[in-house]
Design a protein around this motif. Sequence first.
Motif, PDB file in Angstrom:
ATOM      1  N   ASP A   1       1.152  -1.062   0.110  1.00  0.00           N
ATOM      2  CA  ASP A   1       0.148   0.118   0.341  1.00  0.00           C
ATOM      3  C   ASP A   1       0.706   1.155  -0.206  1.00  0.00           C
ATOM      4  O   ASP A   1       0.758   1.964  -0.569  1.00  0.00           O
ATOM      5  N   GLU A   2       1.846   0.580   1.033  1.00  0.00           N
ATOM      6  CA  GLU A   2       2.736   2.512   0.783  1.00  0.00           C
ATOM      7  C   GLU A   2       3.840   2.461  -0.333  1.00  0.00           C
ATOM      8  O   GLU A   2       3.481   3.942  -1.043  1.00  0.00           O
ATOM      9  N   TRP A   3       4.524   1.412  -0.978  1.00  0.00           N
ATOM     10  CA  TRP A   3       5.198   1.574  -2.293  1.00  0.00           C
ATOM     11  C   TRP A   3       4.196   1.921  -3.017  1.00  0.00           C
ATOM     12  O   TRP A   3       4.929   3.048  -4.147  1.00  0.00           O
ATOM     13  N   PHE A   4       2.916   1.362  -3.310  1.00  0.00           N
ATOM     14  CA  PHE A   4       2.254   1.565  -5.063  1.00  0.00           C
ATOM     15  C   PHE A   4       1.695   3.172  -5.019  1.00  0.00           C
ATOM     16  O   PHE A   4       0.613   3.062  -5.300  1.00  0.00           O
ATOM     17  N   GLU A   5       1.649   3.956  -3.279  1.00  0.00           N
ATOM     18  CA  GLU A   5       1.028   5.036  -3.081  1.00  0.00           C
ATOM     19  C   GLU A   5       1.693   6.216  -4.589  1.00  0.00           C
ATOM     20  O   GLU A   5       3.095   6.462  -4.309  1.00  0.00           O
ATOM     21  N   THR A   6       0.859   6.869  -5.574  1.00  0.00           N
ATOM     22  CA  THR A   6       1.448   7.402  -6.647  1.00  0.00           C
ATOM     23  C   THR A   6       1.122   8.906  -6.148  1.00  0.00           C
ATOM     24  O   THR A   6       0.171   9.801  -5.674  1.00  0.00           O
ATOM     25  N   ARG A   7       2.243   9.933  -7.060  1.00  0.00           N
ATOM     26  CA  ARG A   7       1.829  11.111  -7.618  1.00  0.00           C
ATOM     27  C   ARG A   7       2.130  11.934  -8.995  1.00  0.00           C
ATOM     28  O   ARG A   7       3.023  11.084  -9.367  1.00  0.00           O
ATOM     29  N   PRO A   8       1.302  12.631 -10.023  1.00  0.00           N
ATOM     30  CA  PRO A   8       1.719  12.747 -10.798  1.00  0.00           C
ATOM     31  C   PRO A   8       3.107  13.712 -11.117  1.00  0.00           C
ATOM     32  O   PRO A   8       3.252  14.131  -9.799  1.00  0.00           O
ATOM     33  N   VAL A   9       3.814  13.044 -11.828  1.00  0.00           N
ATOM     34  CA  VAL A   9       5.815  13.620 -11.994  1.00  0.00           C
ATOM     35  C   VAL A   9       5.933  13.622 -13.292  1.00  0.00           C
ATOM     36  O   VAL A   9       5.061  13.353 -14.806  1.00  0.00           O
TER      37      VAL A   9
ATOM     38  N   VAL B   1       3.663   8.074 -10.047  1.00  0.00           N
ATOM     39  CA  VAL B   1       4.542   7.686  -9.960  1.00  0.00           C
ATOM     40  C   VAL B   1       5.611   7.309  -8.977  1.00  0.00           C
ATOM     41  O   VAL B   1       4.043   8.401  -7.434  1.00  0.00           O
ATOM     42  N   PRO B   2       5.191   5.860  -8.154  1.00  0.00           N
ATOM     43  CA  PRO B   2       5.428   5.513  -6.405  1.00  0.00           C
ATOM     44  C   PRO B   2       6.243   6.269  -5.752  1.00  0.00           C
ATOM     45  O   PRO B   2       7.161   6.857  -6.535  1.00  0.00           O
ATOM     46  N   LYS B   3       5.507   6.798  -4.922  1.00  0.00           N
ATOM     47  CA  LYS B   3       6.178   7.601  -3.557  1.00  0.00           C
ATOM     48  C   LYS B   3       7.597   7.480  -3.308  1.00  0.00           C
ATOM     49  O   LYS B   3       8.250   8.245  -2.952  1.00  0.00           O
ATOM     50  N   ILE B   4       7.549   5.951  -3.078  1.00  0.00           N
ATOM     51  CA  ILE B   4       8.803   5.781  -2.379  1.00  0.00           C
ATOM     52  C   ILE B   4       9.833   5.885  -3.560  1.00  0.00           C
ATOM     53  O   ILE B   4      11.332   5.661  -3.508  1.00  0.00           O
ATOM     54  N   LEU B   5      10.057   6.196  -4.937  1.00  0.00           N
ATOM     55  CA  LEU B   5      11.135   5.808  -5.964  1.00  0.00           C
ATOM     56  C   LEU B   5      11.100   8.141  -5.904  1.00  0.00           C
ATOM     57  O   LEU B   5      10.083   8.548  -6.100  1.00  0.00           O
ATOM     58  N   GLN B   6      12.468   8.274  -5.903  1.00  0.00           N
ATOM     59  CA  GLN B   6      13.376   9.631  -6.648  1.00  0.00           C
ATOM     60  C   GLN B   6      12.666  10.044  -7.728  1.00  0.00           C
ATOM     61  O   GLN B   6      13.408   9.277  -8.170  1.00  0.00           O
ATOM     62  N   PRO B   7      12.405  10.897  -8.050  1.00  0.00           N
ATOM     63  CA  PRO B   7      12.411  10.857  -9.724  1.00  0.00           C
ATOM     64  C   PRO B   7      13.930  12.603  -9.243  1.00  0.00           C
ATOM     65  O   PRO B   7      13.915  13.215  -8.744  1.00  0.00           O
TER      66      PRO B   7
ATOM     67  N   GLU C   1       7.557  18.833  -7.925  1.00  0.00           N
ATOM     68  CA  GLU C   1       5.860  18.240  -7.769  1.00  0.00           C
ATOM     69  C   GLU C   1       5.146  18.250  -8.092  1.00  0.00           C
ATOM     70  O   GLU C   1       4.019  18.190  -8.444  1.00  0.00           O
ATOM     71  N   GLU C   2       5.377  19.771  -8.573  1.00  0.00           N
ATOM     72  CA  GLU C   2       4.640  20.860  -9.761  1.00  0.00           C
ATOM     73  C   GLU C   2       4.132  20.144 -10.779  1.00  0.00           C
ATOM     74  O   GLU C   2       5.432  19.818 -12.225  1.00  0.00           O
ATOM     75  N   VAL C   3       3.130  20.570 -11.339  1.00  0.00           N
ATOM     76  CA  VAL C   3       2.582  19.283 -12.939  1.00  0.00           C
ATOM     77  C   VAL C   3       1.798  20.673 -13.379  1.00  0.00           C
ATOM     78  O   VAL C   3       0.827  20.510 -13.326  1.00  0.00           O
ATOM     79  N   PRO C   4       2.361  21.557 -14.317  1.00  0.00           N
ATOM     80  CA  PRO C   4       2.355  22.849 -14.907  1.00  0.00           C
ATOM     81  C   PRO C   4       0.812  22.189 -15.750  1.00  0.00           C
ATOM     82  O   PRO C   4       0.968  21.478 -16.585  1.00  0.00           O
ATOM     83  N   GLU C   5       0.192  23.187 -15.894  1.00  0.00           N
ATOM     84  CA  GLU C   5      -1.777  23.257 -16.636  1.00  0.00           C
ATOM     85  C   GLU C   5      -1.387  23.336 -17.691  1.00  0.00           C
ATOM     86  O   GLU C   5      -1.430  23.548 -18.976  1.00  0.00           O
ATOM     87  N   GLU C   6      -0.378  24.502 -17.968  1.00  0.00           N
ATOM     88  CA  GLU C   6      -0.265  25.443 -19.342  1.00  0.00           C
ATOM     89  C   GLU C   6       0.745  24.308 -19.986  1.00  0.00           C
ATOM     90  O   GLU C   6       2.100  23.267 -20.121  1.00  0.00           O
TER      91      GLU C   6
ATOM     92  N   ASP D   1       4.396  -1.470 -14.336  1.00  0.00           N
ATOM     93  CA  ASP D   1       3.090  -1.635 -15.150  1.00  0.00           C
ATOM     94  C   ASP D   1       2.406  -0.050 -14.300  1.00  0.00           C
ATOM     95  O   ASP D   1       1.786   0.185 -15.000  1.00  0.00           O
ATOM     96  N   THR D   2       2.221   0.052 -13.003  1.00  0.00           N
ATOM     97  CA  THR D   2       1.899   1.598 -12.616  1.00  0.00           C
ATOM     98  C   THR D   2       3.035   2.336 -13.657  1.00  0.00           C
ATOM     99  O   THR D   2       1.319   3.862 -13.897  1.00  0.00           O
ATOM    100  N   VAL D   3       4.303   3.352 -13.842  1.00  0.00           N
ATOM    101  CA  VAL D   3       4.394   4.067 -14.822  1.00  0.00           C
ATOM    102  C   VAL D   3       3.516   3.909 -16.111  1.00  0.00           C
ATOM    103  O   VAL D   3       3.110   5.030 -16.720  1.00  0.00           O
ATOM    104  N   THR D   4       4.488   2.986 -16.481  1.00  0.00           N
ATOM    105  CA  THR D   4       4.375   2.706 -18.146  1.00  0.00           C
ATOM    106  C   THR D   4       3.074   2.814 -18.504  1.00  0.00           C
ATOM    107  O   THR D   4       2.567   3.379 -19.548  1.00  0.00           O
ATOM    108  N   ASN D   5       1.924   2.349 -18.257  1.00  0.00           N
ATOM    109  CA  ASN D   5       0.460   2.589 -18.153  1.00  0.00           C
ATOM    110  C   ASN D   5      -0.399   4.288 -18.071  1.00  0.00           C
ATOM    111  O   ASN D   5      -1.258   4.168 -18.831  1.00  0.00           O
ATOM    112  N   SER D   6       0.781   4.378 -17.434  1.00  0.00           N
ATOM    113  CA  SER D   6      -0.134   6.166 -16.744  1.00  0.00           C
ATOM    114  C   SER D   6       0.447   7.111 -18.498  1.00  0.00           C
ATOM    115  O   SER D   6       0.290   8.460 -17.757  1.00  0.00           O
TER     116      SER D   6
END
Length: 315
Positions: free
Chosen positions: A29-37, A46-52, A173-178, A306-311
């Motif tokens: 649950d912890e490892w595969f909680e994601t945030r958009p990068v 991207v899983p939060k446990i991985l640092q971009p 962490e910012e994902v611009p909309e423009e 799968d999480t990263v490439t599918n999204s």
Amino acid sequence: MRYRVAILLAVLLMGGTAHAQEENVTMKDEWFETRPVCFGRYVADVPKILQPSMLSTTIEDFTITNLGLATQSELEQKIAERQALMEAGAEIDDAPKTNYLSESQDEGITTLVYERARVIESFPPVTYENIETYFRSDDYLFEIKGRIKKDDRKARLTSLFRIAQATRPRDMEEVPEEQGYCIKDGFVALQPDVEFGTTFRLTNVDVDQNFGFSIDIWEAVSVQEATYRWPPQATERSIAGLPGIQAYGLNDKGDPQTDGYRFEFYGYRSPKQEERALSIRTELSRRGPRPDQPPFSFDAGRLFWDTVTNSMQLR
């Protein structure tokens, strides 16, 4: 007595198994909680446990770097120091000797132009010039570097100035909309009609230094369609709308030097007429530990993949 000991051991084993299962569930649950990068024009969960991190980024073959917070006087000092080096003919980057050529300023954007000096007179004339551009945006100091052809200086400097005007700092962490391109610690607000390239990595060396996930997106005239010798189990798929080939494999023969697993995708879009070709290469690998060993086992790696490439998609 043996009967009682056997019961006690059974209870302990059952309790240990339940505890391990509970830990695995919590870990999953912890490892595969994601945030958009955001990277370039793309975004992925991207899983939060991985640092971009973005190792290299170019726009129109110019490299853009956020050097951090800086005052106007610090900007001026930086420019003066670089110009002094060039005028002294010092070694700069990979040039053992340099010739300073010119400086131009426009709306707070300063560009220095120099060339690699000929060390031996028999060398052919220098056809390229090196540029360094410095400016502040929202109190951050940016540097743009690149090479330009001497006979194309005016057009290339116009392109560079356009890029500088569109550049601002950005939290990773910012994902611009423009419309525009996400770079390391920055954003370039340009329409999607410029040549772009980036190498984007996902790691967590604190958890597993043998694990690495990379995404390379480049537009180049040198991209080749048949680059990899894929294994027989390779399959066709697409990532972010780009058709390509995916394959994965593992080695669990007990050799600490070669054990591990690997996932790969290579997508390629042929250029139209003389335009550059777009390619996406995505690779995830773990080398050293056996594929079933924690923490990033083969199964965990496949879920990350799968999480990263599918999204992954264009913004």
